[in-house]
Design a protein around this motif. Structure first.
Motif, mmCIF file in Angstrom:
data_model
loop_
_atom_site.group_PDB
_atom_site.id
_atom_site.type_symbol
_atom_site.label_atom_id
_atom_site.label_comp_id
_atom_site.label_asym_id
_atom_site.label_seq_id
_atom_site.Cartn_x
_atom_site.Cartn_y
_atom_site.Cartn_z
ATOM 1 N N GLU A 139 0.780 -1.146 -0.150
ATOM 2 C CA GLU A 139 0.187 -0.046 -0.040
ATOM 3 C C GLU A 139 0.747 1.192 0.028
ATOM 4 O OE1 GLU A 139 -0.393 -2.458 1.885
ATOM 5 O OE2 GLU A 139 -2.760 -3.641 1.392
ATOM 6 N N SER A 140 2.353 0.881 1.169
ATOM 7 C CA SER A 140 2.574 2.783 0.729
ATOM 8 C C SER A 140 3.605 2.795 -0.668
ATOM 9 C CB SER A 140 3.873 2.205 2.089
ATOM 10 O OG SER A 140 4.679 1.198 1.341
ATOM 11 N N ILE A 141 3.732 1.219 -1.162
ATOM 12 C CA ILE A 141 4.478 1.400 -2.748
ATOM 13 C C ILE A 141 3.709 2.326 -3.567
ATOM 14 C CG2 ILE A 141 5.261 0.101 -4.658
ATOM 15 C CD1 ILE A 141 6.867 -1.358 -2.837
ATOM 16 N N ARG A 142 2.148 1.659 -3.457
ATOM 17 C CA ARG A 142 1.010 2.291 -4.281
ATOM 18 C C ARG A 142 1.006 3.948 -3.932
ATOM 19 N NH1 ARG A 142 -4.011 -2.085 -3.388
ATOM 20 N NH2 ARG A 142 -2.652 -4.119 -4.898
ATOM 21 N N GLU A 143 0.819 4.477 -2.998
ATOM 22 C CA GLU A 143 0.894 5.566 -2.599
ATOM 23 C C GLU A 143 1.617 6.530 -3.021
ATOM 24 O OE1 GLU A 143 0.043 8.572 2.053
ATOM 25 O OE2 GLU A 143 0.200 6.518 1.872
ATOM 26 N N ALA A 144 3.351 6.111 -2.817
ATOM 27 C CA ALA A 144 3.890 6.661 -3.340
ATOM 28 C C ALA A 144 4.288 6.915 -4.619
ATOM 29 C CB ALA A 144 5.819 6.194 -2.542
ATOM 30 N N ASN A 145 3.660 5.689 -5.285
ATOM 31 C CA ASN A 145 3.650 6.030 -7.021
ATOM 32 C C ASN A 145 1.986 6.341 -7.544
ATOM 33 O OD1 ASN A 145 7.081 5.456 -7.642
ATOM 34 N ND2 ASN A 145 5.676 4.144 -5.967
ATOM 35 N N GLY A 146 1.397 6.271 -6.645
ATOM 36 C CA GLY A 146 0.025 6.962 -7.298
ATOM 37 C C GLY A 146 -0.676 5.566 -8.268
ATOM 38 N N LYS A 180 -2.773 2.486 -9.121
ATOM 39 C CA LYS A 180 -4.541 2.064 -8.833
ATOM 40 C C LYS A 180 -4.838 0.691 -8.675
ATOM 41 C CE LYS A 180 -6.899 5.915 -10.283
ATOM 42 N NZ LYS A 180 -7.323 6.451 -10.768
ATOM 43 N N SER A 181 -3.421 -0.442 -9.079
ATOM 44 C CA SER A 181 -3.080 -2.040 -8.997
ATOM 45 C C SER A 181 -1.528 -2.219 -8.557
ATOM 46 C CB SER A 181 -3.662 -2.451 -10.550
ATOM 47 O OG SER A 181 -2.982 -2.303 -11.393
ATOM 48 N N ASP A 182 -1.175 -3.242 -8.707
ATOM 49 C CA ASP A 182 -0.363 -3.908 -8.401
ATOM 50 C C ASP A 182 0.493 -4.583 -10.230
ATOM 51 O OD1 ASP A 182 -0.810 -3.946 -5.930
ATOM 52 O OD2 ASP A 182 -1.664 -6.309 -5.537
ATOM 53 N N VAL A 183 0.497 -3.680 -11.053
ATOM 54 C CA VAL A 183 0.745 -4.177 -12.270
ATOM 55 C C VAL A 183 1.643 -2.632 -12.646
ATOM 56 C CG1 VAL A 183 -0.010 -3.662 -14.975
ATOM 57 C CG2 VAL A 183 -1.584 -5.046 -13.494
ATOM 58 N N ILE A 184 2.881 -3.588 -12.885
ATOM 59 C CA ILE A 184 4.021 -2.385 -13.302
ATOM 60 C C ILE A 184 4.832 -2.742 -14.442
ATOM 61 C CG2 ILE A 184 4.574 -2.000 -10.563
ATOM 62 C CD1 ILE A 184 6.149 -4.131 -10.242
ATOM 63 N N ARG A 185 5.602 -2.278 -15.137
ATOM 64 C CA ARG A 185 6.474 -2.667 -16.455
ATOM 65 C C ARG A 185 7.929 -2.701 -15.636
ATOM 66 N NH1 ARG A 185 2.868 1.388 -17.179
ATOM 67 N NH2 ARG A 185 4.683 2.698 -17.481
ATOM 68 N N VAL A 186 8.165 -3.243 -17.104
ATOM 69 C CA VAL A 186 9.963 -3.378 -16.873
ATOM 70 C C VAL A 186 10.916 -1.627 -17.104
ATOM 71 C CG1 VAL A 186 11.986 -4.362 -18.078
ATOM 72 C CG2 VAL A 186 9.620 -5.563 -17.229
ATOM 73 N N GLY A 187 11.352 -1.859 -16.007
ATOM 74 C CA GLY A 187 12.049 -0.916 -16.994
ATOM 75 C C GLY A 187 10.894 0.844 -16.504
ATOM 76 N N GLN A 188 10.065 0.533 -15.537
ATOM 77 C CA GLN A 188 9.693 1.199 -14.893
ATOM 78 C C GLN A 188 10.357 2.120 -13.925
ATOM 79 O OE1 GLN A 188 5.746 0.796 -13.401
ATOM 80 N NE2 GLN A 188 4.900 2.232 -13.141
ATOM 81 N N VAL A 189 10.388 3.483 -13.270
ATOM 82 C CA VAL A 189 10.994 3.592 -12.308
ATOM 83 C C VAL A 189 10.308 3.781 -10.800
ATOM 84 C CG1 VAL A 189 12.290 5.479 -10.989
ATOM 85 C CG2 VAL A 189 12.544 5.663 -13.402
ATOM 86 N N LEU A 190 10.289 3.132 -10.368
ATOM 87 C CA LEU A 190 8.893 3.701 -8.570
ATOM 88 C C LEU A 190 10.091 4.401 -7.655
ATOM 89 C CD1 LEU A 190 8.283 0.152 -8.497
ATOM 90 C CD2 LEU A 190 6.690 1.283 -9.184
ATOM 91 N N LYS A 191 9.421 4.750 -6.926
ATOM 92 C CA LYS A 191 9.226 5.468 -5.664
ATOM 93 C C LYS A 191 9.604 4.612 -4.392
ATOM 94 C CE LYS A 191 8.640 9.777 -7.250
ATOM 95 N NZ LYS A 191 7.553 11.375 -7.183
ATOM 96 N N ILE A 192 10.568 4.069 -4.239
ATOM 97 C CA ILE A 192 9.999 3.108 -2.970
ATOM 98 C C ILE A 192 10.718 3.328 -1.642
ATOM 99 C CG2 ILE A 192 10.467 0.753 -1.877
ATOM 100 C CD1 ILE A 192 10.059 0.598 -4.089
ATOM 101 N N PRO A 193 9.381 3.772 -0.349
ATOM 102 C CA PRO A 193 8.943 4.559 0.702
ATOM 103 C C PRO A 193 10.777 3.680 1.673
ATOM 104 C CG PRO A 193 6.977 4.030 0.020
ATOM 105 C CD PRO A 193 7.982 3.461 -1.005
#
Length: 214
Positions: A190-197, A199-212
């Motif tokens: 939930e905190s990763i979703r919140e930090a990156n906005g 709405k689901s658990d789907v992520i893509r290769v090369g996507q930059v995520l903010k990790i709290p």
């Protein structure tokens, strides 16, 4: 004397009586001979000598009978003494038997008392052991519950920290998942979703995520 009654034959009196009869018969024989000499009819009288012999034989028989009687009396007295000795021996045996019976009864009571005491001690020991076993069983059960609770608490993962606004960036690689990244970073999904906005658990290769971060 004892259970027997003895009769002593009056041998002396009988001998005196026979002697008197012998004298009378001798006088009668003399009188008979005198009558014969006077020309009177002869009186037939038993031979005095034969009668005296008979009397002497009877006296001898009486003496023998008296001796036999004395021997019989002595034998009877001996039998009475033997019976008395046997009666005394029987009384001694009866007293010994009574004493033996009393001793056996005393031993029987003593062994019964010992057996009852031993049985009571065994019952008490059995009850004490049973209480100890129950107490040990309860202690073991409590220890098992405590160990199980401790093991369960140690195996349970710690809850991730709440998002504090600080983060680090992470480039999504092939095969990464949001739950895997959450476990590695030690933060909640939930905190990763919140930090990156998200709405689901789907992520893509090369996507930059903010990790709290904590």
């Amino acid at each position: 004397m004892g259970i027997f009654t003895y009769y002593v034959l009056p041998v002396a009196s009988l001998a005196a009586f026979l002697a008197t009869q012998s004298v009378s018969l001798a006088g009668a024989a003399t009188t008979g001979r005198l009558y014969a000499q006077a020309g009177r009819p002869t009186v037939v009288v038993n031979d005095a000598t034969r009668i005296q012999r008979d009397v002497a034989a009877m006296q001898a028989d009486m003496r023998v009978l008296q001796e036999d009687q004395k021997m019989l009396l002595a034998r009877i007295m001996g039998l009475e003494q033997e019976i008395q000795n046997r009666d005394e021996r029987v009384k001694e045996l009866q007293n010994l038997l009574t004493a033996t019976d009393n001793r056996f009864e005393a031993l029987d009571r003593e062994w019964r008392q010992r057996f009852d005491a031993l049985n009571a001690a065994l019952e008490q020991e059995r009850a004490s052991r049973s209480q100890e076993i129950q107490a040990v069983g309860k202690a073991m059960a409590a220890e098992i519950v405590r160990v199980e609770k401790s093991a369960a608490a140690a195996a349970k993962p710690s809850a991730p920290s709440a998002y504090s606004g600080k983060y680090k960036e992470l480039v999504v690689q092939k095969g990464d998942t949001l739950s895997g990244i959450s476990s590695l970073a030690g933060v909640s999904i939930e905190s990763i979703r919140e930090a990156n906005g998200l709405k689901s658990d789907v992520i893509r290769v090369g996507q930059v995520l903010k990790i709290p971060t904590k």
